[in-house]
Design an enzyme around this catalytic site. Structure first.
Site, PDB file in Angstrom:
ATOM      1  N   HIS A 183       0.860  -1.199   0.000  1.00 59.38           N
ATOM      2  CA  HIS A 183       0.000   0.000   0.000  1.00 59.38           C
ATOM      3  C   HIS A 183       0.891   1.242   0.000  1.00 59.38           C
ATOM      4  O   HIS A 183       1.937   1.249   0.633  1.00 59.38           O
ATOM      5  CB  HIS A 183      -0.896   0.009   1.250  1.00 59.38           C
ATOM      6  CG  HIS A 183      -2.065   0.919   1.101  1.00 59.38           C
ATOM      7  ND1 HIS A 183      -1.983   2.267   1.360  1.00 59.38           N
ATOM      8  CD2 HIS A 183      -3.323   0.683   0.683  1.00 59.38           C
ATOM      9  CE1 HIS A 183      -3.165   2.817   1.129  1.00 59.38           C
ATOM     10  NE2 HIS A 183      -4.001   1.885   0.715  1.00 59.38           N
ATOM     11  N   ASP A 192      -8.018  -5.263  -0.107  1.00 66.13           N
ATOM     12  CA  ASP A 192      -8.482  -6.156  -1.178  1.00 66.13           C
ATOM     13  C   ASP A 192      -8.106  -7.611  -0.976  1.00 66.13           C
ATOM     14  O   ASP A 192      -8.575  -8.483  -1.711  1.00 66.13           O
ATOM     15  CB  ASP A 192      -7.909  -5.662  -2.520  1.00 66.13           C
ATOM     16  CG  ASP A 192      -8.484  -4.306  -2.882  1.00 66.13           C
ATOM     17  OD1 ASP A 192      -7.703  -3.372  -3.148  1.00 66.13           O
ATOM     18  OD2 ASP A 192      -9.717  -4.172  -2.860  1.00 66.13           O
TER      19      ASP A 192
END
Ligand code: SDX
Length: 427
Positions: free
Chosen positions: A304, A361
């Site tokens: 991320h 996700d």
């Protein structure tokens, strides 16, 4: 006493104001940089660049903190509903019971879509991806509401209207793509229950609303509701900065979210897990491929730009999936595989040294599979969740007195001046 950063260029010193956010974040305001120095900055991917000041969402990537209007996402996922959290994002405060009832009724009243829209849906090729359909149809909404001008008095209705219709349009895209009869929203059902009913009710098998699924879907959408200036939200703000209508700005955000590096990752994770499961590839080999710079393969659902620790949403999602599976006595080899993959990755130096952890996700797809959402609808589910965030960020940008059209600069690296050569004189 104002704080300044001093920049020295070719022996000359320049001072730029330091601004401090409400959580102590520091930034250097370089709005006057080019005017004072003739220089611009270069920050590919904007990893070090703030595009705006915002009071909507706070993230601390080092500590794994995520709050909407100051409220921790863990508490909202536990105690709130998606409608209530949408109200919070849009209005900056939690609604009273009366305000929430009015908002819920408005969302139900506005949840039907213009009958002529079905013709649009029916004319997409059957194999169209629902994200392509939905981003086009959100943009088309402007044509179906021509009475809407762009003055503020319409915006107070346009925002809930889009929030109300997005789940109807998503379910329509699914039903029509399968050749099924479209199911209309019901005034007696809550936001999430209505969506599930529109997706799964059918004349041959009436859908039974399961409160467990409704609660889990509320939490799922709350976890996706906003995430400060990510790629798709920045797209909404940039497109919106040209003073285009909300539908067009959100349609641009949906297009950005579709990418596998962004919201499309939830579909890419399940496809990756499926490939590993079907091929029987050893997890060590999968990890080796993910680390190999010559191999385009990446561990989808990992890493991320902001979180350099476990994504707090992934933590909640993993627990929610475990509870849901245990309560409904479900089994999914892909969920077991995801957990094994996480374990192997989080003990590998490459992932540890780069602070690569599961993001929102990584586990979200295993929940969506469990509630029978088709894989190609996963990113649509992300988009529905993110809609209140996009709308709130767009509204904040158009209300911002300092806001102006987004127009970044560049460092030119092309050819210096050369003369035009007539075609017959070219080698
Ligand atoms: C979302 O911004 C948001 O907030 C987004 C989001 C939201 O709610 O809006 O949180 C939603 O988009 C989550 C991310 C979903 N995408 C994926 O899961 C795709 C896989 N992840 C990677 O592509 C990547 O981690 C990104 C795109 C998420 C972040 O990319 P960055 O910040 O540009 O990081 P990077 O590519 O510079 O990576 C740093 C290093 C690199 O290695 P080195 O050059 O240092 O040797 O880490 C490596 C990368 O190669 N790396 C990975 C990896 N992610 C980063 N290596 C293998 N597998 C990965 N998944």
């Amino acid at each position: 006493m104002a704080e300044y950063a001093t920049l020295e260029i070719e022996g000359k010193k320049y001072k730029f104001p330091i601004i401090t956010g409400s959580e102590g974040e520091k930034g250097i305001d370089i709005s006057a940089l080019r005017r004072q120095t003739g220089y611009i900055t270069l920050d590919t991917g904007y990893g070090n660049t703030g595009s705006c000041k915002s009071s909507i969402t706070f993230m601390d990537g080092e500590k794994g903190i995520l709050r909407y209007r100051g409220i921790p996402v863990e508490q909202l996922a536990e105690y709130s509903t998606f409608t209530e959290t949408s109200y919070l994002l849009l209005n900056g405060k939690l609604p009273t019971r009366n305000e929430l009832n009015k908002f819920s009724v408005m969302l139900n009243d506005l949840s039907l879509v213009h009958e002529d829209m079905q013709t649009f849906f029916q004319n997409f090729p059957r194999a169209s991806h629902p994200m392509g359909i939905l981003s086009s149809m959100v943009n088309a909404l402007r044509s179906f509401y021509p009475e809407l001008k762009d003055e503020d008095d319409d915006i107070e209705k346009t925002m809930p209207r889009l929030l109300a219709k997005i789940r109807t349009m998503a379910a329509m895209a699914f039903k029509i793509s399968r050749g099924y009869k479209v199911v209309y929203p019901r005034p007696d059902l809550s936001y999430c229950a209505n969506f599930l009913n529109m997706m799964f009710d059918s004349p041959v098998k009436p859908y039974e609303v399961d409160p467990d699924v409704v609660k889990a879907l509320n939490a799922f959408w709350i976890l996706h509701a906003d995430h400060e200036q990510n790629c798709s939200t920045s797209a909404v703000r940039v497109v919106g900065s040209g003073r285009v209508n909300l539908y067009a700005a959100v349609s641009a955000g949906m297009a950005a979210l579709w990418g596998p590096l962004h919201g499309g990752a939830n579909q890419a994770v399940i496809e990756m897990l499926n490939d590993i499961h079907k091929s029987g590839t050893k997890l060590k080999k999968v990890i080796e491929r993910a680390k190999d710079k010559n191999d385009p393969f990446r561990l989808m659902g990992f890493g991320h730009r902001v979180y350099k620790t476990y994504d707090p949403r992934a933590k909640i999602m993993k627990k929610m999936v475990d509870n849901y599976f245990a309560k409904n006595k479900l089994e999914d080899p892909l969920l077991n595989l995801a957990k094994e993959l996480e374990e192997v990755a989080l003990t590998d130096e490459y992932f540890i040294s780069r602070n690569l952890y599961p993001n929102v996700d990584f586990y979200s797809g295993t929940f969506l599979r469990a509630i029978n959402i088709p894989t190609n609808m996963f990113t649509v589910m992300f988009a529905i969740g993110r809609l209140p965030g996009w709308i709130s960020q767009w509204k904040e940008s158009i209300d911002d007195p300092d806001w102006k059209i987004s127009r970044p600069r560049q460092i030119y690296t092309g050819p210096t001046e050369q003369q035009f050569v007539l075609i017959d004189e070219r080698e």
